[in-house]
Write an enzyme that holds these catalytic residues in place. Structure first.
Site, mmCIF file in Angstrom:
data_model
loop_
_atom_site.group_PDB
_atom_site.id
_atom_site.type_symbol
_atom_site.label_atom_id
_atom_site.label_comp_id
_atom_site.label_asym_id
_atom_site.label_seq_id
_atom_site.Cartn_x
_atom_site.Cartn_y
_atom_site.Cartn_z
ATOM 1 C CB SER A 92 -0.918 0.021 1.218
ATOM 2 O OG SER A 92 -1.579 1.274 1.282
ATOM 3 C CG LEU A 93 2.169 3.190 -3.199
ATOM 4 C CD1 LEU A 93 1.926 3.487 -4.670
ATOM 5 C CD2 LEU A 93 3.624 3.460 -2.850
ATOM 6 C CB THR A 114 -7.328 -1.224 1.339
ATOM 7 O OG1 THR A 114 -7.280 -1.501 -0.062
ATOM 8 C CG2 THR A 114 -6.176 -1.935 2.033
ATOM 9 C CE LYS A 138 -11.417 -0.244 -0.744
ATOM 10 N NZ LYS A 138 -11.482 0.539 -1.982
ATOM 11 C CG ASN A 149 -12.656 4.734 1.236
ATOM 12 O OD1 ASN A 149 -13.579 5.341 1.780
ATOM 13 N ND2 ASN A 149 -11.767 5.332 0.475
ATOM 14 C CG ASP A 200 -12.849 3.985 -2.753
ATOM 15 O OD1 ASP A 200 -11.745 4.526 -2.544
ATOM 16 O OD2 ASP A 200 -13.121 2.830 -2.373
ATOM 17 C CG ASN A 247 -17.530 -8.602 -14.886
ATOM 18 O OD1 ASN A 247 -16.421 -8.059 -14.783
ATOM 19 N ND2 ASN A 247 -17.942 -9.541 -14.052
ATOM 20 N NE ARG A 248 -12.798 -13.148 -15.431
ATOM 21 C CZ ARG A 248 -11.763 -13.266 -14.606
ATOM 22 N NH1 ARG A 248 -10.554 -13.476 -15.085
ATOM 23 N NH2 ARG A 248 -11.924 -13.188 -13.313
ATOM 24 N N GLY A 282 -5.397 6.109 -12.545
ATOM 25 C CA GLY A 282 -5.889 5.894 -11.190
ATOM 26 C C GLY A 282 -5.232 6.749 -10.120
HETATM 27 P P1 ATR Z 1 -12.093 -4.846 -6.880
HETATM 28 O O1 ATR Z 1 -12.610 -4.637 -5.482
HETATM 29 O O2 ATR Z 1 -10.709 -4.300 -7.106
HETATM 30 O O3 ATR Z 1 -13.055 -4.379 -7.903
HETATM 31 P P2 ATR Z 1 -12.956 -7.600 -7.184
HETATM 32 O O4 ATR Z 1 -14.165 -7.284 -6.391
HETATM 33 O O5 ATR Z 1 -12.229 -8.862 -6.934
HETATM 34 O O6 ATR Z 1 -11.883 -6.439 -7.026
HETATM 35 O O7 ATR Z 1 -13.361 -7.503 -8.748
HETATM 36 C C1 ATR Z 1 -12.488 -7.806 -9.750
HETATM 37 C C2 ATR Z 1 -13.093 -7.440 -11.122
HETATM 38 O O8 ATR Z 1 -12.052 -7.604 -12.104
HETATM 39 C C3 ATR Z 1 -14.232 -8.343 -11.564
HETATM 40 O O9 ATR Z 1 -15.084 -7.607 -12.422
HETATM 41 C C4 ATR Z 1 -13.485 -9.440 -12.334
HETATM 42 O O10 ATR Z 1 -14.274 -10.132 -13.267
HETATM 43 P P3 ATR Z 1 -15.158 -11.441 -12.850
HETATM 44 O O11 ATR Z 1 -16.410 -10.896 -12.220
HETATM 45 O O12 ATR Z 1 -15.403 -12.134 -14.138
HETATM 46 O O13 ATR Z 1 -14.311 -12.228 -11.906
HETATM 47 C C5 ATR Z 1 -12.440 -8.601 -13.043
HETATM 48 N N1 ATR Z 1 -11.230 -9.329 -13.447
HETATM 49 C C6 ATR Z 1 -10.232 -9.775 -12.655
HETATM 50 N N2 ATR Z 1 -9.254 -10.354 -13.393
HETATM 51 C C7 ATR Z 1 -9.646 -10.281 -14.682
HETATM 52 C C8 ATR Z 1 -9.083 -10.701 -15.925
HETATM 53 N N3 ATR Z 1 -7.901 -11.320 -15.997
HETATM 54 N N4 ATR Z 1 -9.775 -10.456 -17.066
HETATM 55 C C9 ATR Z 1 -10.963 -9.818 -17.020
HETATM 56 N N5 ATR Z 1 -11.552 -9.401 -15.881
HETATM 57 C C10 ATR Z 1 -10.918 -9.614 -14.726
#
Ligand code: ATR
Length: 291
Positions: A20-21, A67, A71, A92, A107, A156-157, A250
């Site tokens: 963490s920074l 963090t 959170k 946060n 945030d 989203n993926r 960011g």
């Molecule tokens: P944060 O609090 O930083 O948002 P998180 O709640 O773990 O972290 O969410 C991670 C996000 O990044 C999700 O939208 C995740 O997609 P999935 O819902 O499909 O898991 C996305 N993510 C993480 N790694 C990824 C990758 N290699 N390619 C595409 N999406 C990714």
């Protein structure tokens, strides 16, 4: 920094927290304000979170940032939660008010402030495409919706995660147009075509070898593109910038959310440049250690 019997203690709770920074940035903010305080990293395992908050009360720690991965879980252990943080479901920043711990979320406000100062953009009546459906995406989407966005597409993926996030948003903002799609260029292309603002919230781009989730040819000069990754300019931002789009990384969001936390704790506005300089030096030192 001089530590005395009157020095107030602040810190960050996370797991892990060594990367963490925030300590570098927040101590710089306090120093510039000549505020007699020290900000420390606290590595707290998820199973110890309740005890850690009791520790904050018992030790009279004046405030903490929270963090990953705490959170969301932290809400259960606070005495009160600001309505916006409660609606987002994530905190946060915690303020210790005479032994009562109050949770906030800076945030979203940090994101809007960075967007305004770096891209001169406000989301009111604008179409927004957001990449990712995790904790960061939820917080930012909520803020953008509160700021009066006209429509939101969540790419989203895992589309089912985006659908869940969309349901939550529709509940709080019944008149907002919310849609979801897969995180691939073909699915996002029509939404990008009508978007004014693109926000990348996944971890894609943290490694310089990561591909850009959208090809450069789809961007226009009038797009505003943000990425929450702050360690370097991501392939997505490079692609957008090559087409003349306005981009915002960011770092600005990190600084503004930290400054908003300092304001909640001290009632004073810290110097953003002092915080930025400390952060940039911290990022440089970190990448030098890696080499
Ligand atoms: P944060 O609090 O930083 O948002 P998180 O709640 O773990 O972290 O969410 C991670 C996000 O990044 C999700 O939208 C995740 O997609 P999935 O819902 O499909 O898991 C996305 N993510 C993480 N790694 C990824 C990758 N290699 N390619 C595409 N999406 C990714």
């Amino acid at each position: 920094m001089r530590i005395s019997g009157r020095t107030r203690t602040y810190g960050i709770l996370g797991y892990p927290v060594g990367h963490s920074l925030s300590p570098v940035m927040q101590n710089a903010a306090f120093a510039q304000l000549k505020f007699d305080a020290a900000y420390l990293p606290f590595e707290v395992r998820p199973e110890d979170l309740r005890a850690a908050l009791d520790g904050v009360r018992a030790l009279g720690i004046a405030g903490v940032n929270v963090t990953i991965p705490h959170k969301e879980a932290v809400l259960a252990y606070l005495d009160d939660v600001d309505p916006e943080a409660a609606a987002i479901g994530a905190v946060n920043t915690v303020v210790n008010r005479d032994g009562r711990l109050i949770g906030y979320n800076t945030d979203g406000a940090g994101f809007l402030a960075a967007l305004k100062s770096e891209a001169r953009f406000t989301p009111k009546k604008r179409n927004v495409l957001i990449l990712g459906a995790g904790g960061a995406a939820r917080g930012i989407a909520h803020t953008v919706a509160s700021a009066g966005a006209a429509s939101l597409v969540i790419a989203n993926r895992t589309v089912s995660h985006a659908d869940l996030m969309a349901q939550g948003l529709s509940h709080h903002f019944p008149y907002l147009k919310v849609r979801t799609c897969d995180l691939n260029p073909a699915a996002m292309e029509p939404h990008l075509a009508s978007a004014h603002l693109v926000i990348q919230t996944t971890s894609l781009g943290m490694k310089p070898t990561d591909p850009s989730p959208l090809p450069a040819k789809l961007f226009r000069k009038d797009h505003v593109v943000c990425d929450i990754v702050y360690t370097q300019e991501t392939p997505l931002l490079k692609a957008a910038r090559s087409r003349g789009a306005k981009v915002s990384g960011g770092l600005g969001m990190l600084i503004h959310q930290g400054a908003a936390a300092v304001f909640l704790w001290t009632g004073r506005r810290p110097n953003l440049n002092a915080m930025k300089q400390a952060l940039v030096a911290g990022i440089r030192a970190k990448s030098a250690r890696k080499r």
